[in-house]
Design an enzyme around this catalytic site. Structure first.
Site, PDB file in Angstrom:
ATOM      1  CB  CYS A   1       7.612   4.385  12.309  1.00  0.00           C
ATOM      2  SG  CYS A   1       7.577   4.127  10.551  1.00  0.00           S
TER       3      CYS A   1
ATOM      4  CG  HIS B   1       3.501   3.848  13.973  1.00  0.00           C
ATOM      5  ND1 HIS B   1       3.713   5.049  13.355  1.00  0.00           N
ATOM      6  CD2 HIS B   1       3.940   2.901  13.106  1.00  0.00           C
ATOM      7  CE1 HIS B   1       4.264   4.851  12.179  1.00  0.00           C
ATOM      8  NE2 HIS B   1       4.406   3.551  11.993  1.00  0.00           N
TER       9      HIS B   1
ATOM     10  CG  ASN C   1       3.742   4.736   8.341  1.00  0.00           C
ATOM     11  OD1 ASN C   1       4.150   5.621   9.101  1.00  0.00           O
ATOM     12  ND2 ASN C   1       4.270   3.532   8.313  1.00  0.00           N
TER      13      ASN C   1
HETATM   14  N1  ACO Z   1      -2.704  -2.336  -4.926  1.00  0.00           N
HETATM   15  C1  ACO Z   1      -3.306  -3.455  -5.384  1.00  0.00           C
HETATM   16  N2  ACO Z   1      -2.823  -4.677  -5.141  1.00  0.00           N
HETATM   17  C2  ACO Z   1      -1.702  -4.777  -4.392  1.00  0.00           C
HETATM   18  C3  ACO Z   1      -1.045  -3.647  -3.881  1.00  0.00           C
HETATM   19  C4  ACO Z   1      -1.589  -2.383  -4.181  1.00  0.00           C
HETATM   20  N3  ACO Z   1      -1.046  -1.235  -3.738  1.00  0.00           N
HETATM   21  N4  ACO Z   1       0.030  -4.054  -3.169  1.00  0.00           N
HETATM   22  C5  ACO Z   1       0.032  -5.385  -3.206  1.00  0.00           C
HETATM   23  N5  ACO Z   1      -1.020  -5.833  -3.959  1.00  0.00           N
HETATM   24  C6  ACO Z   1      -1.399  -7.187  -4.267  1.00  0.00           C
HETATM   25  C7  ACO Z   1      -0.243  -8.149  -4.123  1.00  0.00           C
HETATM   26  O1  ACO Z   1       0.513  -8.167  -5.324  1.00  0.00           O
HETATM   27  C8  ACO Z   1      -0.972  -9.457  -3.889  1.00  0.00           C
HETATM   28  O2  ACO Z   1      -1.440  -9.959  -5.121  1.00  0.00           O
HETATM   29  P1  ACO Z   1      -1.462 -11.570  -5.380  1.00  0.00           P
HETATM   30  O3  ACO Z   1      -2.423 -12.116  -4.342  1.00  0.00           O
HETATM   31  O4  ACO Z   1      -1.968 -11.653  -6.765  1.00  0.00           O
HETATM   32  O5  ACO Z   1      -0.070 -12.034  -5.192  1.00  0.00           O
HETATM   33  C9  ACO Z   1      -2.206  -9.027  -3.088  1.00  0.00           C
HETATM   34  O6  ACO Z   1      -2.369  -7.621  -3.323  1.00  0.00           O
HETATM   35  C10 ACO Z   1      -2.075  -9.247  -1.603  1.00  0.00           C
HETATM   36  O7  ACO Z   1      -0.824  -8.762  -1.163  1.00  0.00           O
HETATM   37  P2  ACO Z   1      -0.355  -8.937   0.321  1.00  0.00           P
HETATM   38  O8  ACO Z   1       1.043  -8.465   0.469  1.00  0.00           O
HETATM   39  O9  ACO Z   1      -0.685 -10.319   0.775  1.00  0.00           O
HETATM   40  O10 ACO Z   1      -1.342  -7.931   1.053  1.00  0.00           O
HETATM   41  P3  ACO Z   1      -1.530  -7.735   2.585  1.00  0.00           P
HETATM   42  O11 ACO Z   1      -2.933  -7.997   2.937  1.00  0.00           O
HETATM   43  O12 ACO Z   1      -0.460  -8.403   3.386  1.00  0.00           O
HETATM   44  O13 ACO Z   1      -1.304  -6.185   2.727  1.00  0.00           O
HETATM   45  C11 ACO Z   1       0.324  -4.552   3.345  1.00  0.00           C
HETATM   46  C12 ACO Z   1      -0.068  -5.610   2.343  1.00  0.00           C
HETATM   47  C13 ACO Z   1      -0.739  -3.465   3.357  1.00  0.00           C
HETATM   48  C14 ACO Z   1       1.662  -3.920   2.923  1.00  0.00           C
HETATM   49  C15 ACO Z   1       0.405  -5.203   4.731  1.00  0.00           C
HETATM   50  O14 ACO Z   1       1.208  -6.347   4.677  1.00  0.00           O
HETATM   51  C16 ACO Z   1       0.994  -4.265   5.737  1.00  0.00           C
HETATM   52  O15 ACO Z   1       0.432  -3.258   6.093  1.00  0.00           O
HETATM   53  N6  ACO Z   1       2.177  -4.594   6.281  1.00  0.00           N
HETATM   54  C17 ACO Z   1       2.821  -3.756   7.212  1.00  0.00           C
HETATM   55  C18 ACO Z   1       3.378  -2.640   6.470  1.00  0.00           C
HETATM   56  C19 ACO Z   1       3.696  -1.527   7.367  1.00  0.00           C
HETATM   57  O16 ACO Z   1       3.146  -1.344   8.381  1.00  0.00           O
HETATM   58  N7  ACO Z   1       4.623  -0.765   6.936  1.00  0.00           N
HETATM   59  C20 ACO Z   1       5.069   0.299   7.653  1.00  0.00           C
HETATM   60  C21 ACO Z   1       6.273  -0.145   8.280  1.00  0.00           C
HETATM   61  S1  ACO Z   1       7.378   1.035   8.058  1.00  0.00           S
HETATM   62  C22 ACO Z   1       7.398   1.776   9.471  1.00  0.00           C
HETATM   63  O17 ACO Z   1       6.417   1.906  10.153  1.00  0.00           O
HETATM   64  C23 ACO Z   1       8.764   2.287   9.729  1.00  0.00           C
END
Ligand code: ACO
Length: 369
Positions: free
Chosen positions: A113, A251, A281
């Site tokens: 990214c 970003h 993203n």
């Molecule tokens: N829809 C519904 N529920 C979901 C989804 C979805 N798409 N994805 C995960 N869940 C559920 C999980 O299973 C979990 O359920 P549980 O509590 O029963 O176990 C619950 O939602 C919470 O999941 P978390 O992983 O704790 O959610 P979080 O609040 O951490 O958000 C996210 C997840 C959005 C991925 C966050 O961690 C994030 O943004 N991380 C950074 C990701 C990122 O920036 N990626 C880009 C990097 S790549 C790059 O830039 C090169």
């Protein structure tokens, strides 16, 4: 001795027209609009009906027109991406041919990214040291063919898009004033896309049939830490304070990450540009697309000080401090357009999904199939 700077004189974006909404995704995966909006800020994203080079070319043509510079005058093409069509030849040489710049040097940069921002550093350095007098720097990404559309953890986060800027040597103190580049190599395994590279060719994994190894919460923490510390370092290098920054163009991976970085950088959200709700993203394309839209919306005033933090796979991170010039509108516009698209985004995505579950299925019409 005269100091040479690399002013940003042109900018252009290209977003594919097919929109994939959260509601579309909730018909495909066990997810919901509420969950995606509350956890990420994303409402929709774009899915491309054309290949990466086409997206990047249209963005490049628009950036060249905005600077009123001909393709044949360009001396360097830098293409930031992690979704190359091929490893060899590189993407930059394809753009060199499309814009008609036979004398240009051309290379790709992949830091996921952050590839556009790393590319901006490389091109700026080559202009400052007078190796070249100008450069076209592209951030473009076609994530959709590499997405695992059966994995809700990642499928809701990404989109396709492209943007480009033109840099020109200038005696005015413009363009990148300072930057910090870094990488948490120790954490590289928390974001790995299996099937997105050559090492899988002999392992029974088909190129493009991907599995995402993705520790969202750990990426989140490292992203906030890396971007915040890079902002602090970059400002400190030139003794700027957070209140000197006119606009942060970060970003766009998650709205909560952007808010956390802004808080730690002591910049109020009113001075942070956010468009993640429209595109998700787009990896290397997020910062240059956000820059183009901030200009279109008159959020960048002449002489503005911009701060551009980013992070990506690797886990790379960085922040760039950019002094904008006196012009905030394009000099010309380009006639370059994508070919028309009749297919809904969901249909393109379903075809990618079909290919994953039945890799031997008939050749598809989606880019990269
Ligand atoms: N829809 C519904 N529920 C979901 C989804 C979805 N798409 N994805 C995960 N869940 C559920 C999980 O299973 C979990 O359920 P549980 O509590 O029963 O176990 C619950 O939602 C919470 O999941 P978390 O992983 O704790 O959610 P979080 O609040 O951490 O958000 C996210 C997840 C959005 C991925 C966050 O961690 C994030 O943004 N991380 C950074 C990701 C990122 O920036 N990626 C880009 C990097 S790549 C790059 O830039 C090169």
């Amino acid at each position: 001795m005269t100091v040479i700077h690399a002013a940003i004189t042109g900018w252009g974006k290209c977003l594919p027209p097919a929109v994939l909404s959260n509601h579309d995704l909730s018909g495909l995966l066990d997810t919901s609009d509420d969950w995606i909006v509350s956890r990420t800020g994303i409402r929709e994203r774009r899915i491309s009906h054309v290949g990466l080079e086409e997206l990047a070319y249209v963005a490049a043509a628009r950036a060249l027109a905005a600077a009123a510079i001909s393709g044949s005058s360009i001396e360097l093409v830098v293409f930031g991406t992690c979704s190359h069509e091929d490893q060899v030849p590189n993407m930059a040489s394809g753009i060199q041919v499309r814009i008609g710049a036979p004398a240009a040097a051309a290379f790709d940069i992949n830091t996921a990214c952050t590839s556009f921002l790393y590319g901006l550093s490389a091109a700026t350095a080559l202009i400052r040291t007078q190796v070249v007098r100008n450069a076209l720097v592209i951030g473009a990404e076609l994530i959709s063919p590499f997405m695992d559309w059966s994995d809700r953890d990642v499928a809701v986060l990404f989109g396709d898009g492209a943007a480009a800027v033109v840099l020109e040597a200038s005696e005015r103190e413009e363009g990148v004033l300072a930057e910090k580049l870094g990488c948490y190599g120790d954490a590289r395994e928390i974001l790995r896309v299996h099937g997105m590279g050559g090492r899988y060719a002999n392992r029974g994994v088909l190129y493009g049939i991907t599995r995402w190894q993705f520790e969202g919460q750990e990426i989140f923490k490292r992203a906030v830490q890396g971007m915040s510390s890079a902002c602090e370092d970059t400002l400190a290098r030139l003794s700027f304070r957070p209140q000197d920054v006119d606009l942060v163009v970060p970003h766009q991976a998650n709205l909560r990450i952007i808010e956390a970085v802004a808080k730690r950088a002591h910049v109020p959200m009113e001075r942070v540009y956010v468009n993640i709700q429209r595109y998700g993203n787009m990896s290397a394309a997020t910062v240059p697309v956000a820059l183009c839209e901030a200009l279109e919306e008159r959020r960048v005033r002449p002489g503005a000080l911009l701060l551009m933090p980013g992070f990506g796979g690797g886990l790379s991170y960085c922040a760039h401090l950019v002094r904008w010039g006196s012009r905030t509108t394009p000099l010309k516009s380009s006639t370059a357009e994508l070919p028309p698209n009749e297919r809904p985004a969901l249909e393109i995505v379903r075809e990618c999904l079909e290919r994953k579950t039945r890799p031997s299925a008939a050749p598809s019409t989606t880019p990269f199939a």
